[in-house]
Design a protein around this motif. Sequence first.
Motif, PDB file in Angstrom:
ATOM      1  N   LEU A   2       7.854 -89.474 -76.757  1.00  0.00           N
ATOM      2  CA  LEU A   2       8.093 -88.068 -77.031  1.00  0.00           C
ATOM      3  C   LEU A   2       6.778 -87.328 -77.194  1.00  0.00           C
ATOM      4  O   LEU A   2       5.848 -87.817 -77.838  1.00  0.00           O
ATOM      5  N   THR A   3       6.692 -86.146 -76.588  1.00  0.00           N
ATOM      6  CA  THR A   3       5.551 -85.264 -76.807  1.00  0.00           C
ATOM      7  C   THR A   3       6.067 -83.917 -77.300  1.00  0.00           C
ATOM      8  O   THR A   3       7.258 -83.611 -77.165  1.00  0.00           O
ATOM      9  N   LEU A   4       5.178 -83.129 -77.868  1.00  0.00           N
ATOM     10  CA  LEU A   4       5.529 -81.806 -78.376  1.00  0.00           C
ATOM     11  C   LEU A   4       4.679 -80.757 -77.687  1.00  0.00           C
ATOM     12  O   LEU A   4       3.499 -81.000 -77.413  1.00  0.00           O
ATOM     13  N   THR A   5       5.282 -79.598 -77.424  1.00  0.00           N
ATOM     14  CA  THR A   5       4.483 -78.472 -76.951  1.00  0.00           C
ATOM     15  C   THR A   5       3.674 -77.958 -78.143  1.00  0.00           C
ATOM     16  O   THR A   5       3.968 -78.285 -79.306  1.00  0.00           O
ATOM     17  N   ASP A   6       2.679 -77.143 -77.861  1.00  0.00           N
ATOM     18  CA  ASP A   6       1.893 -76.542 -78.942  1.00  0.00           C
ATOM     19  C   ASP A   6       2.790 -75.706 -79.850  1.00  0.00           C
ATOM     20  O   ASP A   6       2.627 -75.722 -81.074  1.00  0.00           O
ATOM     21  N   ASP A  77      11.392 -90.156 -73.456  1.00  0.00           N
ATOM     22  CA  ASP A  77      10.630 -89.679 -72.301  1.00  0.00           C
ATOM     23  C   ASP A  77      10.743 -88.162 -72.149  1.00  0.00           C
ATOM     24  O   ASP A  77      10.759 -87.636 -71.058  1.00  0.00           O
ATOM     25  N   LYS A  78      10.818 -87.457 -73.291  1.00  0.00           N
ATOM     26  CA  LYS A  78      11.046 -86.018 -73.275  1.00  0.00           C
ATOM     27  C   LYS A  78       9.898 -85.249 -73.927  1.00  0.00           C
ATOM     28  O   LYS A  78       9.023 -85.808 -74.564  1.00  0.00           O
ATOM     29  N   ILE A  79       9.976 -83.929 -73.753  1.00  0.00           N
ATOM     30  CA  ILE A  79       9.065 -82.988 -74.400  1.00  0.00           C
ATOM     31  C   ILE A  79       9.912 -82.132 -75.333  1.00  0.00           C
ATOM     32  O   ILE A  79      10.944 -81.600 -74.917  1.00  0.00           O
ATOM     33  N   LEU A  80       9.496 -81.985 -76.577  1.00  0.00           N
ATOM     34  CA  LEU A  80      10.189 -81.130 -77.529  1.00  0.00           C
ATOM     35  C   LEU A  80       9.474 -79.787 -77.574  1.00  0.00           C
ATOM     36  O   LEU A  80       8.270 -79.729 -77.817  1.00  0.00           O
ATOM     37  N   ASP A  81      10.225 -78.721 -77.310  1.00  0.00           N
ATOM     38  CA  ASP A  81       9.695 -77.370 -77.393  1.00  0.00           C
ATOM     39  C   ASP A  81      10.450 -76.641 -78.490  1.00  0.00           C
ATOM     40  O   ASP A  81      11.543 -77.051 -78.880  1.00  0.00           O
ATOM     41  N   ALA A  82       9.879 -75.566 -78.993  1.00  0.00           N
ATOM     42  CA  ALA A  82      10.530 -74.792 -80.045  1.00  0.00           C
ATOM     43  C   ALA A  82      10.141 -73.337 -79.919  1.00  0.00           C
ATOM     44  O   ALA A  82       9.105 -72.998 -79.342  1.00  0.00           O
ATOM     45  N   SER A  91      14.777 -72.428 -82.808  1.00  0.00           N
ATOM     46  CA  SER A  91      15.591 -73.217 -81.882  1.00  0.00           C
ATOM     47  C   SER A  91      14.683 -74.233 -81.198  1.00  0.00           C
ATOM     48  O   SER A  91      13.492 -73.985 -80.984  1.00  0.00           O
ATOM     49  N   PHE A  92      15.261 -75.367 -80.881  1.00  0.00           N
ATOM     50  CA  PHE A  92      14.531 -76.434 -80.209  1.00  0.00           C
ATOM     51  C   PHE A  92      15.125 -76.658 -78.833  1.00  0.00           C
ATOM     52  O   PHE A  92      16.324 -76.489 -78.623  1.00  0.00           O
ATOM     53  N   ALA A  93      14.269 -77.053 -77.906  1.00  0.00           N
ATOM     54  CA  ALA A  93      14.713 -77.387 -76.556  1.00  0.00           C
ATOM     55  C   ALA A  93      14.086 -78.725 -76.178  1.00  0.00           C
ATOM     56  O   ALA A  93      12.931 -79.007 -76.513  1.00  0.00           O
ATOM     57  N   VAL A  94      14.872 -79.545 -75.497  1.00  0.00           N
ATOM     58  CA  VAL A  94      14.389 -80.837 -75.022  1.00  0.00           C
ATOM     59  C   VAL A  94      14.201 -80.711 -73.515  1.00  0.00           C
ATOM     60  O   VAL A  94      15.127 -80.356 -72.785  1.00  0.00           O
ATOM     61  N   LEU A  95      12.985 -80.977 -73.062  1.00  0.00           N
ATOM     62  CA  LEU A  95      12.625 -80.829 -71.658  1.00  0.00           C
ATOM     63  C   LEU A  95      12.218 -82.171 -71.083  1.00  0.00           C
ATOM     64  O   LEU A  95      11.702 -83.028 -71.803  1.00  0.00           O
ATOM     65  N   PRO A  96      12.426 -82.357 -69.773  1.00  0.00           N
ATOM     66  CA  PRO A  96      11.975 -83.608 -69.150  1.00  0.00           C
ATOM     67  C   PRO A  96      10.450 -83.610 -69.009  1.00  0.00           C
ATOM     68  O   PRO A  96       9.841 -82.564 -68.836  1.00  0.00           O
ATOM     69  N   GLN A  97       9.872 -84.785 -69.117  1.00  0.00           N
ATOM     70  CA  GLN A  97       8.432 -84.921 -68.842  1.00  0.00           C
ATOM     71  C   GLN A  97       8.241 -84.990 -67.344  1.00  0.00           C
ATOM     72  O   GLN A  97       9.004 -85.627 -66.636  1.00  0.00           O
TER      73      GLN A  97
END
Length: 99
Positions: A2-6, A77-82, A91-97
Amino acid sequence: MLTLTDNASAIVTTLVSRQSEAPDAGLRIHSTEAQGPSGESRLAVLVTTDPEPQDQVVEISGTRLFLDETAAVALDDKILDAGVDDEGAVSFAVLPQVA
């Protein structure tokens, strides 16, 4: 992993610091009993001072996340955005890497 956006990192850090003074607090992402429209697992979040015994602890740039088993598999294997809307709701969004 898992990674996170800034944005997600900043929002999670702000949420945790506003809701807990514990130095090791983090955002716990866990499965809920409710299922999505296609029967998929739904995830929920809460700020907590400590992970549950079975949680996977992920620390990214000082941001601590506690993932239950279902969340760890779903987000591996996702990216967490908020984001924050005009009324202050997060709100959170789960995006594909992207490979």
